[in-house]
Enzyme design. Structure first.
Site, mmCIF file in Angstrom:
data_model
loop_
_atom_site.group_PDB
_atom_site.id
_atom_site.type_symbol
_atom_site.label_atom_id
_atom_site.label_comp_id
_atom_site.label_asym_id
_atom_site.label_seq_id
_atom_site.Cartn_x
_atom_site.Cartn_y
_atom_site.Cartn_z
ATOM 1 N N GLY A 1 -21.006 -27.046 39.168
ATOM 2 C CA GLY A 1 -19.605 -27.250 38.818
ATOM 3 C C GLY A 1 -18.874 -28.231 39.721
ATOM 4 O O GLY A 1 -17.707 -28.544 39.503
ATOM 5 N N GLY B 1 -19.392 -31.415 40.031
ATOM 6 C CA GLY B 1 -19.158 -32.710 39.380
ATOM 7 C C GLY B 1 -20.316 -33.687 39.477
ATOM 8 O O GLY B 1 -20.149 -34.874 39.206
ATOM 9 N N GLY C 1 -23.042 -34.014 37.554
ATOM 10 C CA GLY C 1 -23.368 -34.587 36.248
ATOM 11 C C GLY C 1 -22.309 -35.594 35.817
ATOM 12 O O GLY C 1 -22.642 -36.643 35.249
ATOM 13 N N ARG D 1 -27.207 -25.879 26.144
ATOM 14 C CA ARG D 1 -25.781 -25.687 25.835
ATOM 15 C C ARG D 1 -25.470 -26.435 24.541
ATOM 16 O O ARG D 1 -26.242 -27.310 24.130
ATOM 17 C CB ARG D 1 -24.913 -26.241 26.975
ATOM 18 N N ARG E 1 -15.085 -25.668 32.516
ATOM 19 C CA ARG E 1 -16.163 -26.277 31.732
ATOM 20 C C ARG E 1 -16.541 -25.376 30.554
ATOM 21 O O ARG E 1 -16.955 -25.859 29.494
ATOM 22 C CB ARG E 1 -17.379 -26.537 32.637
ATOM 23 N N ARG F 1 -23.411 -18.214 39.916
ATOM 24 C CA ARG F 1 -23.342 -19.607 40.397
ATOM 25 C C ARG F 1 -22.378 -19.719 41.587
ATOM 26 O O ARG F 1 -22.630 -20.499 42.514
ATOM 27 C CB ARG F 1 -22.949 -20.541 39.247
ATOM 28 N N ASP G 1 -13.043 -34.713 45.448
ATOM 29 C CA ASP G 1 -11.676 -34.203 45.245
ATOM 30 C C ASP G 1 -11.122 -34.955 44.046
ATOM 31 O O ASP G 1 -11.288 -34.526 42.916
ATOM 32 C CB ASP G 1 -10.871 -34.442 46.534
HETATM 33 N N1 LIG Z 1 -13.018 -34.529 40.719
HETATM 34 C C1 LIG Z 1 -12.896 -33.690 39.692
HETATM 35 N N2 LIG Z 1 -11.706 -33.116 39.449
HETATM 36 C C2 LIG Z 1 -11.544 -32.238 38.433
HETATM 37 N N3 LIG Z 1 -12.532 -31.893 37.573
HETATM 38 C C3 LIG Z 1 -13.733 -32.434 37.771
HETATM 39 C C4 LIG Z 1 -13.988 -33.356 38.822
HETATM 40 N N4 LIG Z 1 -15.292 -33.710 38.783
HETATM 41 C C5 LIG Z 1 -15.836 -33.058 37.730
HETATM 42 N N5 LIG Z 1 -14.897 -32.290 37.115
HETATM 43 C C6 LIG Z 1 -15.101 -31.368 35.980
HETATM 44 O O1 LIG Z 1 -15.767 -30.215 36.513
HETATM 45 C C7 LIG Z 1 -16.647 -29.657 35.543
HETATM 46 C C8 LIG Z 1 -18.035 -29.548 36.175
HETATM 47 O O2 LIG Z 1 -18.570 -30.850 36.357
HETATM 48 P P1 LIG Z 1 -20.120 -31.148 36.130
HETATM 49 O O3 LIG Z 1 -20.574 -30.522 34.868
HETATM 50 O O4 LIG Z 1 -20.262 -32.600 36.286
HETATM 51 O O5 LIG Z 1 -20.710 -30.355 37.380
HETATM 52 P P2 LIG Z 1 -22.207 -30.277 37.908
HETATM 53 O O6 LIG Z 1 -22.130 -30.358 39.376
HETATM 54 O O7 LIG Z 1 -23.037 -31.257 37.211
HETATM 55 O O8 LIG Z 1 -22.609 -28.815 37.484
HETATM 56 P P3 LIG Z 1 -24.077 -28.187 37.225
HETATM 57 O O9 LIG Z 1 -24.783 -28.196 38.526
HETATM 58 O O10 LIG Z 1 -23.788 -26.795 36.755
HETATM 59 O O11 LIG Z 1 -24.775 -28.990 36.196
HETATM 60 C C9 LIG Z 1 -16.611 -30.581 34.345
HETATM 61 O O12 LIG Z 1 -15.796 -30.002 33.371
HETATM 62 C C10 LIG Z 1 -16.014 -31.876 34.888
HETATM 63 O O13 LIG Z 1 -15.283 -32.559 33.890
HETATM 64 N N1 LIG Z 2 -34.729 -28.036 41.825
HETATM 65 C C1 LIG Z 2 -34.215 -28.502 40.689
HETATM 66 N N2 LIG Z 2 -32.932 -28.244 40.347
HETATM 67 C C2 LIG Z 2 -32.463 -28.754 39.212
HETATM 68 C C3 LIG Z 2 -33.236 -29.552 38.363
HETATM 69 N N3 LIG Z 2 -32.485 -29.919 37.300
HETATM 70 C C4 LIG Z 2 -31.286 -29.400 37.494
HETATM 71 N N4 LIG Z 2 -31.258 -28.697 38.643
HETATM 72 C C5 LIG Z 2 -30.126 -27.982 39.242
HETATM 73 O O1 LIG Z 2 -29.902 -26.785 38.552
HETATM 74 C C6 LIG Z 2 -28.551 -26.413 38.702
HETATM 75 C C7 LIG Z 2 -28.001 -25.891 37.410
HETATM 76 O O2 LIG Z 2 -27.987 -26.857 36.413
HETATM 77 P P1 LIG Z 2 -27.342 -26.562 34.973
HETATM 78 O O3 LIG Z 2 -27.612 -27.772 34.153
HETATM 79 O O4 LIG Z 2 -27.970 -25.326 34.451
HETATM 80 O O5 LIG Z 2 -25.857 -26.350 35.225
HETATM 81 C C8 LIG Z 2 -27.814 -27.658 39.218
HETATM 82 O O6 LIG Z 2 -27.522 -27.432 40.593
HETATM 83 C C9 LIG Z 2 -28.817 -28.752 39.127
HETATM 84 O O7 LIG Z 2 -28.704 -29.678 40.159
HETATM 85 C C10 LIG Z 2 -34.588 -29.814 38.760
HETATM 86 O O8 LIG Z 2 -35.364 -30.513 38.082
HETATM 87 N N5 LIG Z 2 -35.024 -29.273 39.905
#
Ligand SMILES: Nc1ncnc2c1ncn2[C@@H]1O[C@H](COP(=O)(O)OP(=O)(O)OP(=O)(O)O)[C@@H](O)[C@H]1O
Ligand SMILES: Nc1nc2c(ncn2[C@@H]2O[C@H](COP(=O)(O)O)[C@@H](O)[C@H]2O)c(=O)[nH]1
Length: 377
Positions: A137, A139, A141, A167, A260, A271, A295
């Protein structure tokens, strides 16, 4: 087979199921060629143990090279054989068979049996892959999508495997390869994964193929993986830049994860609990090269771009030579120290193997072409 084999041996046209080259290193003789499992798909390897006088069937790790109509072998002095496939495309003609590298030694120890590993050779040095970690969460991705959108021909995403359910908006093969747990566990045992971890109750992993596909496109690979995965990659042969993304506060992280709207309440709680552990581990000395606080999204993105530009290292002069690199069937080879010259009627190539990097389970990089003479004497 009792006699000493030459240091290298130029193979000839493939005869079905025949081994093309034999190369001796210490007490072993490596017979390379023919087809693996009679499948006619990939080059096979057999090992003759001179001490016991027996043939061994080694476990073969890595992506195997497809059959070509000939190859040459050069024994290098670091536990690898350089395999040059004739009449193959520039991006498929250089391979390494690792027979006694640290990776192979570890596999032999684990198996208690003989093992070898294939690794494709890459001319020059692509910029290092980027490992991005941080709590769910934060950010990651979102930032990666911004990079891929702005620089589609520079960056490529390593598509992980996961056993979690897709999802709503996730696309198979784009966001993840969604996998059955038993199949993924088998592939892990078969050595197909660079790293894997149990994350929030599901198995996630980066296959070697996921990273190789990006390298094949000559793009810089981005891995979005958790801290356990990052720790593993840090200790592997893959040289990467490690970036940890932090939230500005615990409250903001929770807000983002809930906003999200992709996780059940149980998952959100899990998480958030794991986030505390990840934030602690993320600060372990020597694990991450850079820590960014996400931030304001735009400010964080600009900072990410700045630090990636710092270590960019593209377009070495030998990249252009690489485009013409093809080894005809009729050629001769010679090796002096770390330089290998390949001479053929219309010219010659000089390969320099003094600065090899990486290797199985990924690519072998750092190979350079020193010179090319195109006119025949
Ligand atoms: N700087 C920010 N300020 C506010 N909202 C943000 C910011 N960066 C990302 N978000 C929002 O936060 C949510 C989580 O972001 P994202 O899905 O990119 O997280 P993630 O780290 O990839 O999570 P995961 O590890 O679960 O895949 C999304 O809805 C995104 O739009
Ligand atoms: N060790 C690994 N971690 C991974 C990989 N692909 C994603 N991730 C991490 O899982 C969490 C959760 O992801 P989500 O898509 O279910 O929200 C997140 O921290 C990713 O960075 C992997 O190949 N290896």
């Amino acid at each position: 087979m009792g006699e000493e084999s030459p240091e290298y041996f130029v193979g000839h046209h493939l005869e079905s199921n025949a081994y093309q080259t034999v190369t001796a290193i210490d007490d072993k003789i490596y017979a390379i060629g023919g087809s693996e499992d009679n499948s006619n798909l990939s080059i096979g390897v057999k090992v003759f143990d001179k001490l016991t006088g027996t043939w061994l069937d080694p476990t073969v790790f890595g992506t195997k090279p497809t059959l070509s109509n000939g190859h040459a072998v050069v024994a290098l002095n670091n536990g690898r054989l350089l395999i040059l496939k004739t009449e193959s495309s520039p991006d498929d003609c250089i391979w390494f068979l690792e027979v006694d590298t640290p990776f192979v030694k570890e596999k032999k120890k684990l198996l208690g049996a003989d093992a070898v590993a294939w690794s494709k050779g890459v001319i020059g040095d692509l910029p290092k892959p980027i490992v991005i970690s941080g709590p769910s969460g934060v950010g990651k991705g979102t930032l990666i999508s911004m990079l891929m959108m702005e620089f589609p021909s520079t960056f490529g995403f390593s598509v992980s495997h996961t056993t979690r359910a897709p999802r709503e908006k996730e696309i198979i093969g784009v966001h993840y390869h969604f996998a059955e747990r038993s199949k993924m566990e088998k592939d892990i045992l078969d050595g197909k994964f660079l790293e894997y971890a149990l994350v929030h109750g599901n198995l996630y992993g980066t296959s070697i193929e996921a990273v190789e596909v990006v390298s094949d496109d000559r793009k810089r690979c981005i891995l979005d993986i958790d801290v356990q995965g990052a720790t593993f990659v840090r200790s592997s042969a893959l040289e990467a830049v490690f970036i940890f993304i932090c939230p500005p506060s615990d409250e903001e992280l929770e807000k983002r994860l809930r906003a999200r709207g992709t996780e059940s309440e149980d998952q959100v709680q899990k998480r958030l609990r794991n986030a505390k552990i990840e934030l602690e581990r993320g600060k372990s000395p020597g694990l991450f090269d850079h820590i960014l606080v996400n931030d304001g999204l735009e400010a964080c993105y600009q900072n990410l771009k700045k630090l990636l530009a710092l270590d960019e290292n593209n377009n070495s002069p030998c990249q252009q030579l690489m485009e013409n690199f093809k080894i005809p069937i009729s050629h001769s080879l010679s090796k002096v120290d770390d330089k290998i010259s390949i001479t053929f009627p219309s010219g010659m190539f000089m390969l320099d193997v003094s600065s090899l990097k990486g290797g199985a389970p990924g690519r072998t990089r750092g190979l350079t072409i020193d010179s090319q003479v195109t006119a025949a004497a």
